[in-house]
Design an enzyme around this catalytic site. Structure first.
Site, PDB file in Angstrom:
ATOM      1  N   TYR A  73       0.839  -1.205   0.000  1.00  0.00           N
ATOM      2  CA  TYR A  73       0.000   0.000   0.000  1.00  0.00           C
ATOM      3  C   TYR A  73       0.875   1.257   0.000  1.00  0.00           C
ATOM      4  O   TYR A  73       0.580   2.224  -0.680  1.00  0.00           O
ATOM      5  CB  TYR A  73      -0.894  -0.008   1.247  1.00  0.00           C
ATOM      6  CG  TYR A  73      -1.989   1.031   1.198  1.00  0.00           C
ATOM      7  CD1 TYR A  73      -3.269   0.697   0.758  1.00  0.00           C
ATOM      8  CD2 TYR A  73      -1.745   2.350   1.591  1.00  0.00           C
ATOM      9  CE1 TYR A  73      -4.270   1.648   0.710  1.00  0.00           C
ATOM     10  CE2 TYR A  73      -2.748   3.303   1.539  1.00  0.00           C
ATOM     11  CZ  TYR A  73      -4.013   2.957   1.103  1.00  0.00           C
ATOM     12  OH  TYR A  73      -5.006   3.892   1.049  1.00  0.00           O
ATOM     13  N   PHE A 125      -8.437  18.238 -25.448  1.00  0.00           N
ATOM     14  CA  PHE A 125      -9.061  16.954 -25.719  1.00  0.00           C
ATOM     15  C   PHE A 125     -10.372  16.903 -24.936  1.00  0.00           C
ATOM     16  O   PHE A 125     -10.565  17.657 -23.989  1.00  0.00           O
ATOM     17  CB  PHE A 125      -8.140  15.780 -25.355  1.00  0.00           C
ATOM     18  CG  PHE A 125      -8.759  14.467 -25.755  1.00  0.00           C
ATOM     19  CD1 PHE A 125      -8.962  14.181 -27.097  1.00  0.00           C
ATOM     20  CD2 PHE A 125      -9.198  13.560 -24.817  1.00  0.00           C
ATOM     21  CE1 PHE A 125      -9.587  13.007 -27.481  1.00  0.00           C
ATOM     22  CE2 PHE A 125      -9.819  12.381 -25.200  1.00  0.00           C
ATOM     23  CZ  PHE A 125     -10.018  12.105 -26.536  1.00  0.00           C
ATOM     24  N   ASP A 126     -11.275  16.002 -25.287  1.00  0.00           N
ATOM     25  CA  ASP A 126     -12.634  16.051 -24.704  1.00  0.00           C
ATOM     26  C   ASP A 126     -12.662  15.955 -23.181  1.00  0.00           C
ATOM     27  O   ASP A 126     -13.382  16.696 -22.521  1.00  0.00           O
ATOM     28  CB  ASP A 126     -13.575  15.028 -25.363  1.00  0.00           C
ATOM     29  CG  ASP A 126     -13.056  13.597 -25.332  1.00  0.00           C
ATOM     30  OD1 ASP A 126     -11.907  13.399 -24.912  1.00  0.00           O
ATOM     31  OD2 ASP A 126     -13.796  12.687 -25.738  1.00  0.00           O
ATOM     32  N   ASP A 216      -0.200  18.864 -21.728  1.00  0.00           N
ATOM     33  CA  ASP A 216      -0.981  17.625 -21.744  1.00  0.00           C
ATOM     34  C   ASP A 216      -0.189  16.681 -22.635  1.00  0.00           C
ATOM     35  O   ASP A 216      -0.168  16.813 -23.859  1.00  0.00           O
ATOM     36  CB  ASP A 216      -2.380  17.906 -22.305  1.00  0.00           C
ATOM     37  CG  ASP A 216      -3.214  16.635 -22.430  1.00  0.00           C
ATOM     38  OD1 ASP A 216      -2.662  15.531 -22.250  1.00  0.00           O
ATOM     39  OD2 ASP A 216      -4.410  16.753 -22.735  1.00  0.00           O
ATOM     40  N   ALA A 218       0.021  13.295 -23.355  1.00  0.00           N
ATOM     41  CA  ALA A 218      -0.366  11.928 -23.710  1.00  0.00           C
ATOM     42  C   ALA A 218       0.529  11.345 -24.806  1.00  0.00           C
ATOM     43  O   ALA A 218       0.937  10.197 -24.733  1.00  0.00           O
ATOM     44  CB  ALA A 218      -1.824  11.895 -24.147  1.00  0.00           C
ATOM     45  N   LYS A 259      -1.102   5.911 -23.657  1.00  0.00           N
ATOM     46  CA  LYS A 259      -0.699   6.087 -25.055  1.00  0.00           C
ATOM     47  C   LYS A 259       0.806   5.812 -25.172  1.00  0.00           C
ATOM     48  O   LYS A 259       1.220   4.686 -25.390  1.00  0.00           O
ATOM     49  CB  LYS A 259      -1.022   7.514 -25.520  1.00  0.00           C
ATOM     50  CG  LYS A 259      -2.506   7.770 -25.761  1.00  0.00           C
ATOM     51  CD  LYS A 259      -3.251   8.168 -24.543  1.00  0.00           C
ATOM     52  CE  LYS A 259      -4.662   8.622 -24.844  1.00  0.00           C
ATOM     53  NZ  LYS A 259      -5.452   8.771 -23.617  1.00  0.00           N
ATOM     54  N   HIS A 450     -20.699  11.843 -26.187  1.00  0.00           N
ATOM     55  CA  HIS A 450     -20.442  10.867 -27.252  1.00  0.00           C
ATOM     56  C   HIS A 450     -20.201   9.449 -26.730  1.00  0.00           C
ATOM     57  O   HIS A 450     -20.369   8.488 -27.452  1.00  0.00           O
ATOM     58  CB  HIS A 450     -19.267  11.314 -28.125  1.00  0.00           C
ATOM     59  CG  HIS A 450     -17.981  11.433 -27.387  1.00  0.00           C
ATOM     60  ND1 HIS A 450     -17.757  12.404 -26.439  1.00  0.00           N
ATOM     61  CD2 HIS A 450     -16.850  10.706 -27.435  1.00  0.00           C
ATOM     62  CE1 HIS A 450     -16.545  12.262 -25.949  1.00  0.00           C
ATOM     63  NE2 HIS A 450     -15.966  11.243 -26.532  1.00  0.00           N
TER      64      HIS A 450
HETATM   65  N1  F0G Z   1      -5.340  14.197 -23.068  1.00  0.00           N
HETATM   66  C1  F0G Z   1      -5.298  13.748 -24.330  1.00  0.00           C
HETATM   67  C2  F0G Z   1      -4.588  14.527 -25.373  1.00  0.00           C
HETATM   68  C3  F0G Z   1      -5.930  12.548 -24.661  1.00  0.00           C
HETATM   69  O1  F0G Z   1      -5.885  12.121 -25.921  1.00  0.00           O
HETATM   70  C4  F0G Z   1      -6.585  11.826 -23.642  1.00  0.00           C
HETATM   71  C5  F0G Z   1      -7.271  10.581 -23.939  1.00  0.00           C
HETATM   72  C6  F0G Z   1      -6.595  12.327 -22.341  1.00  0.00           C
HETATM   73  C7  F0G Z   1      -5.955  13.509 -22.094  1.00  0.00           C
HETATM   74  C8  F0G Z   1      -7.283  11.598 -21.209  1.00  0.00           C
HETATM   75  O2  F0G Z   1      -6.576  10.475 -20.854  1.00  0.00           O
HETATM   76  O3  F0G Z   1      -8.086   8.524 -21.343  1.00  0.00           O
HETATM   77  O4  F0G Z   1      -6.115   8.302 -19.842  1.00  0.00           O
HETATM   78  O5  F0G Z   1      -8.094   9.555 -19.094  1.00  0.00           O
HETATM   79  N2  F0G Z   1      -7.502  10.191 -25.086  1.00  0.00           N
HETATM   80  C9  F0G Z   1      -8.068   8.937 -25.477  1.00  0.00           C
HETATM   81  C10 F0G Z   1      -8.321   8.960 -26.965  1.00  0.00           C
HETATM   82  C11 F0G Z   1      -9.234   8.485 -24.686  1.00  0.00           C
HETATM   83  O6  F0G Z   1      -8.980   8.042 -27.443  1.00  0.00           O
HETATM   84  O7  F0G Z   1      -7.814   9.849 -27.662  1.00  0.00           O
HETATM   85  P1  F0G Z   1      -7.262   9.139 -20.257  1.00  0.00           P
END
Ligand code: F0G
Length: 459
Positions: A73, A125-126, A216, A218, A259, A450
């Site tokens: 833990y 991103f969304d 950000d 990713a 990613k 979506h």
């Molecule tokens: N920022 C970016 C640029 C992303 O593409 C994503 C996720 C996130 C943040 C959020 O990360 O999914 O680990 O919580 N993108 C995925 C996609 C879901 O399909 O492009 P997460």
């Protein structure tokens, strides 16, 4: 010239069977899923291009790491391994693991937007957009105008429009802006890269006005690969040196490790501010778990510690981006429009061009994703007006800047033959494009609609 395919720098040890349904079965499955690709069961999908997130194939080394994962833990060795890998790569003094990217956003965004009104990004991103809204902020996209023309081949279409950024700061007032975010690569603009020059300039502007600058990250490794190919100053630099250059002026970074760290689950959050780190840890404990596991099991931490390093290997990145470049070259031969030059993790088909008879409010990119599933069992998704939620203030439908059908390529998962199936399916769909119908939404959530929305095919 025949499009080239860069061979895989690995061989395959473990496989998962795939099965293709008949066209009739697929028509029924997508109807049952209310024309939402997220509603399909994975066994009904032949080639899954929904996302490159968490869908990657881990290496033998990572699987060995899974067995070594320390599930303590507190104070687990696997936590120490993640911190060691992440510190070496990002150079941040304070790093917190979290279970995925949006967890980092949930922990950090309310802290940055406390008492503030706006957040500005090259493009959100969304989930990042959703967390800015849920923290009471108004997210504003500020990408370079070149990004909007899908046929324009310029090297860094993901960049921030720095002139507009300054105008926005002057207009809204520096004290009302909680954070300036750079998404690398710029997913929503088509996985398009951002240059070091643009990161430097954006950081300079943010710091001049006293606004925190966040990355950000990713797909930071893919971004670094593009920088090496396209930015003169870095043509002889190592991927590590380029990454160092990208992150050295950032105050914060969030990362979905699902990613570029080639894992199935994981995330990171970094800051240089000790006081802020204390707040981050407190929120992390409430939402994610104790600081030394941050919502992850020890085995996932171990796989992440290894994957972070594999994800920045040049041989891997060359093959990885090579797959996308192969797809793109084949689509050029077929006259199919996409966000070009192709980005890092996905091909973003320009659905407006493929389906000019479907207006934005009937979601052409979603319609194309549905058609591709019916054609060959390929699952992509809409990055367009369907994905874009309603305006948070007026609640009106909004027209997105793009209507993309995104086909992601998971890392180390599909072969050249799979890519050829995707190309053939696109060609077949294009041939009968005028028969494809638009969609209407019959049920939707207020944020991130979506994922769970239900749609109907228009007559
Ligand atoms: N920022 C970016 C640029 C992303 O593409 C994503 C996720 C996130 C943040 C959020 O990360 O999914 O680990 O919580 N993108 C995925 C996609 C879901 O399909 O492009 P997460």
């Amino acid at each position: 010239m025949k499009p080239t395919y860069i061979p895989e720098p690995f061989r395959i040890k473990s496989v998962e069977p795939l099965k293709m349904l008949t066209r009739k079965e697929r028509e029924q499955k997508i109807k049952d899923a209310h024309y939402n690709l997220f509603g399909l069961n994975s066994q009904d999908v032949y080639i899954d291009c929904l996302t490159d997130s968490g869908t990657n194939a881990m290496s033998a080394n990572q699987w060995a790491g899974v067995m070594l994962g320390d599930e303590s833990y507190a104070g687990a060795t696997s936590y120490q391994h993640v911190i060691a890998s992440a510190t070496e790569i990002f150079g941040f003094p304070y790093i917190q693991p979290v279970h995925q990217g949006r967890a980092a956003e949930k922990v950090l965004m309310p802290l940055l937007l406390e008492g503030k009104r706006y957040a500005i990004a090259n493009m959100f991103f969304d989930t990042t957009r959703g967390h800015a809204v849920m923290a009471g902020g108004i997210p504003i996209d500020c990408v370079v105008p070149e990004a909007l023309d899908t046929s324009l081949r310029v090297p860094f279409k993901g960049n921030m429009d720095c002139k507009k950024l300054v105008e926005l700061i002057e207009q809204y007032g520096k004290d009302n802006i909680g954070v300036i975010i750079m998404t690398i690569t710029n997913n929503s603009a088509g996985g398009q890269p951002v240059s070091v020059a643009n990161i430097r300039e954006t950081a300079k502007i943010a710091h001049k006005y006293g606004i925190p600058f966040m990355i950000d990250s990713a797909r930071y490794a893919e971004n670094a690969w593009f920088i090496k190919q396209r930015e003169e100053e870095f043509k002889n630099a190592s991927i590590k040196q380029i990454i160092n250059e990208c992150f050295k002026d950032a105050d914060y970074f969030t990362m979905s490790a699902k990613k570029d760290a080639i894992v199935n689950m994981g995330g990171l959050l970094g800051t240089r501010d000790k006081a802020m780190f204390e707040k981050i840890k407190q929120r992390c404990i409430s939402f994610e778990g104790f600081v030394t596991y941050g919502g992850m099991s020890g085995r996932d931490l171990e796989a992440l510690a290894i994957g972070l390093k594999e994800g920045i290997e040049e041989d891997f990145l060359k093959y990885r981006i090579g797959q996308l470049e192969y797809l793109a070259a084949r689509l050029d031969e077929e006259g199919i429009a996409y966000q070009s030059p192709v980005g890092g993790h996905a091909i973003f088909i320009d659905a407006k061009k493929m389906l000019p008879h479907i207006p934005w409010y009937q979601y052409p990119a979603q319609a194309l994703a549905v058609a591709l599933y019916i054609e060959a069992g390929i699952r992509g998704c809409d990055i367009g007006s369907y994905m874009l939620d309603r305006d948070p203030v007026t609640h009106k439908e909004q027209e997105a800047q793009f209507e993309f059908t995104r086909l992601c390529i998971p890392r180390r998962v599909y072969t050249q033959a799979h890519l050829d199936i995707i190309i053939n399916a696109l060609v077949a769909v294009k041939k009968d494009a005028d028969k494809i119908k638009g969609l209407k939404i019959v049920e939707e959530a207020p944020v991130l609609r979506h994922f769970t929305g239900k749609l109907e095919l228009l007559k």
